[in-house]
Design a protein around this motif. Structure first.
Motif, mmCIF file in Angstrom:
data_model
loop_
_atom_site.group_PDB
_atom_site.id
_atom_site.type_symbol
_atom_site.label_atom_id
_atom_site.label_comp_id
_atom_site.label_asym_id
_atom_site.label_seq_id
_atom_site.Cartn_x
_atom_site.Cartn_y
_atom_site.Cartn_z
ATOM 1 N N ALA A 14 0.836 -1.163 -0.053
ATOM 2 C CA ALA A 14 -0.027 -0.060 0.098
ATOM 3 C C ALA A 14 0.794 1.247 0.006
ATOM 4 O O ALA A 14 0.659 2.237 -0.683
ATOM 5 C CB ALA A 14 -0.925 0.047 1.210
ATOM 6 N N LEU A 15 1.869 1.110 0.626
ATOM 7 C CA LEU A 15 2.934 2.517 0.893
ATOM 8 C C LEU A 15 3.348 2.583 -0.720
ATOM 9 O O LEU A 15 3.354 3.595 -1.115
ATOM 10 C CB LEU A 15 4.068 2.134 2.001
ATOM 11 C CG LEU A 15 5.037 3.177 2.111
ATOM 12 C CD1 LEU A 15 4.333 4.547 2.413
ATOM 13 C CD2 LEU A 15 6.074 2.688 2.900
ATOM 14 N N PHE A 16 3.990 1.364 -1.171
ATOM 15 C CA PHE A 16 4.616 1.741 -2.561
ATOM 16 C C PHE A 16 3.675 1.998 -3.468
ATOM 17 O O PHE A 16 3.981 2.722 -4.523
ATOM 18 C CB PHE A 16 5.585 0.615 -2.999
ATOM 19 C CG PHE A 16 6.859 0.445 -1.880
ATOM 20 C CD1 PHE A 16 7.836 1.428 -2.069
ATOM 21 C CD2 PHE A 16 7.051 -0.584 -0.996
ATOM 22 C CE1 PHE A 16 8.975 1.400 -1.268
ATOM 23 C CE2 PHE A 16 7.962 -0.472 -0.324
ATOM 24 C CZ PHE A 16 9.132 0.497 -0.683
ATOM 25 N N MET A 21 5.495 6.224 -9.924
ATOM 26 C CA MET A 21 6.316 5.354 -10.774
ATOM 27 C C MET A 21 6.521 5.929 -12.111
ATOM 28 O O MET A 21 6.034 5.466 -13.203
ATOM 29 C CB MET A 21 5.664 3.854 -10.779
ATOM 30 C CG MET A 21 5.366 3.247 -9.481
ATOM 31 S SD MET A 21 6.818 3.037 -8.453
ATOM 32 C CE MET A 21 7.604 1.819 -9.314
ATOM 33 N N ALA A 22 7.159 7.068 -12.228
ATOM 34 C CA ALA A 22 7.635 7.669 -13.568
ATOM 35 C C ALA A 22 8.662 6.672 -14.113
ATOM 36 O O ALA A 22 9.563 6.237 -13.629
ATOM 37 C CB ALA A 22 8.196 9.298 -13.098
ATOM 38 N N PHE A 61 8.122 10.568 -16.829
ATOM 39 C CA PHE A 61 6.687 10.761 -17.059
ATOM 40 C C PHE A 61 5.963 9.500 -16.330
ATOM 41 O O PHE A 61 6.277 8.605 -16.712
ATOM 42 C CB PHE A 61 6.453 10.884 -18.600
ATOM 43 C CG PHE A 61 4.996 11.011 -18.884
ATOM 44 C CD1 PHE A 61 4.097 11.985 -18.408
ATOM 45 C CD2 PHE A 61 4.196 9.772 -19.491
ATOM 46 C CE1 PHE A 61 2.643 12.073 -18.485
ATOM 47 C CE2 PHE A 61 2.569 10.191 -19.816
ATOM 48 C CZ PHE A 61 2.079 11.095 -19.332
ATOM 49 N N ASP A 62 4.789 10.057 -15.893
ATOM 50 C CA ASP A 62 3.853 9.201 -14.989
ATOM 51 C C ASP A 62 2.379 9.523 -15.381
ATOM 52 O O ASP A 62 1.948 10.654 -14.856
ATOM 53 C CB ASP A 62 4.139 8.949 -13.620
ATOM 54 C CG ASP A 62 3.111 7.898 -12.922
ATOM 55 O OD1 ASP A 62 2.137 7.601 -13.623
ATOM 56 O OD2 ASP A 62 3.113 7.927 -11.508
ATOM 57 N N ALA A 63 1.812 8.969 -16.408
ATOM 58 C CA ALA A 63 0.329 9.635 -16.444
ATOM 59 C C ALA A 63 -0.652 9.918 -15.442
ATOM 60 O O ALA A 63 -1.259 10.669 -15.413
ATOM 61 C CB ALA A 63 -0.458 8.633 -17.560
ATOM 62 N N GLU A 64 -0.428 8.720 -14.269
ATOM 63 C CA GLU A 64 -1.266 8.924 -13.155
ATOM 64 C C GLU A 64 -0.771 10.029 -12.306
ATOM 65 O O GLU A 64 -1.643 10.629 -11.404
ATOM 66 C CB GLU A 64 -1.041 7.632 -12.454
ATOM 67 C CG GLU A 64 -1.662 6.343 -13.267
ATOM 68 C CD GLU A 64 -2.930 6.501 -13.527
ATOM 69 O OE1 GLU A 64 -3.994 7.094 -12.650
ATOM 70 O OE2 GLU A 64 -3.433 6.181 -14.671
ATOM 71 N N GLN A 65 0.324 10.668 -12.598
ATOM 72 C CA GLN A 65 0.918 11.503 -11.515
ATOM 73 C C GLN A 65 1.858 12.575 -12.366
ATOM 74 O O GLN A 65 2.933 12.392 -12.133
ATOM 75 C CB GLN A 65 1.747 11.169 -10.311
ATOM 76 C CG GLN A 65 0.585 10.541 -9.431
ATOM 77 C CD GLN A 65 1.346 10.160 -7.933
ATOM 78 O OE1 GLN A 65 2.503 10.732 -7.633
ATOM 79 N NE2 GLN A 65 0.889 9.285 -7.268
#
Length: 191
Positions: A14-16, A21-22, A61-65
């Protein structure tokens, strides 16, 4: 004991999972799927277009963040190309890019702020003609996915406008030619 191990694994996962995760990308200069173009008004009568032929860079790049994204680009200022040899010679001179003193220009992002679905403002430090100033690139995500050669790619376009005097560019071609628009299109290959 098994219950404690399972609990630790769940908490660790859950933490990771919450961390960005770019993925890291190299700009595809070799395949010529990247461009740094510019346009400037010529005396207010027409547009002069050009580009820089030699540059490289990376981005994460990380589309989620998207806020976790980063960009770094270095271009060789002598590679300026406006499709006119004499004009290019002038652009390389002390009047404009002063390539003998400043052979490279660099951009390094300092922050990325999402502005909507697939858009962001990328703030960073641009060093041009020996002067470093913060600039904002308005960026748009084009797409990402697998390529036919077994790689994975992501592409973006961006624009910004620079005031020539901010970068100690001496040549004054009149009030219509005080700023230059940069138009950037990059495709990166995931590493």
């Amino acid at each position: 004991m098994l219950k404690k191990t399972f609990t630790a694994l769940v908490l660790g996962s859950a933490l990771f999972a919450g961390q960005a995760m770019a993925a890291d990308y190299t700009i595809d200069k070799k395949g010529q799927h990247a461009f740094v173009n510019f346009k400037i008004s010529h005396l207010g009568y027409s547009w002069l277009w050009g580009r820089f032929n030699d540059f490289d860079g990376t981005f994460s790049f990380d589309a989620e963040q998207p806020e976790a994204s980063k960009v770094e680009v270095t271009l060789q200022t002598a590679s300026v190309d406006s499709n006119h040899a004499e004009r290019d010679k002038h652009l390389r001179s002390e009047d404009f890019l002063n390539v003998s003193e400043h052979p490279t220009a660099t951009f390094k992002s300092t922050s990325v702020r999402s502005t909507g679905e697939g858009t962001a403002d990328i703030t960073g430090d641009l060093t041009l003609n020996g002067v470093t100033k913060p600039v904002v690139i308005t960026a748009k995500f084009i797409g990402e996915g697998k390529d036919p050669w077994g790689g994975y790619r992501a592409g973006f376009e961006g624009t910004t406008t620079l005031q020539l005097k901010d970068f100690d560019i001496k040549m004054d071609l009149g009030p219509a030619s005080q700023s230059v628009d940069l138009i950037i299109s990059v495709e990166g290959v995931r590493q």
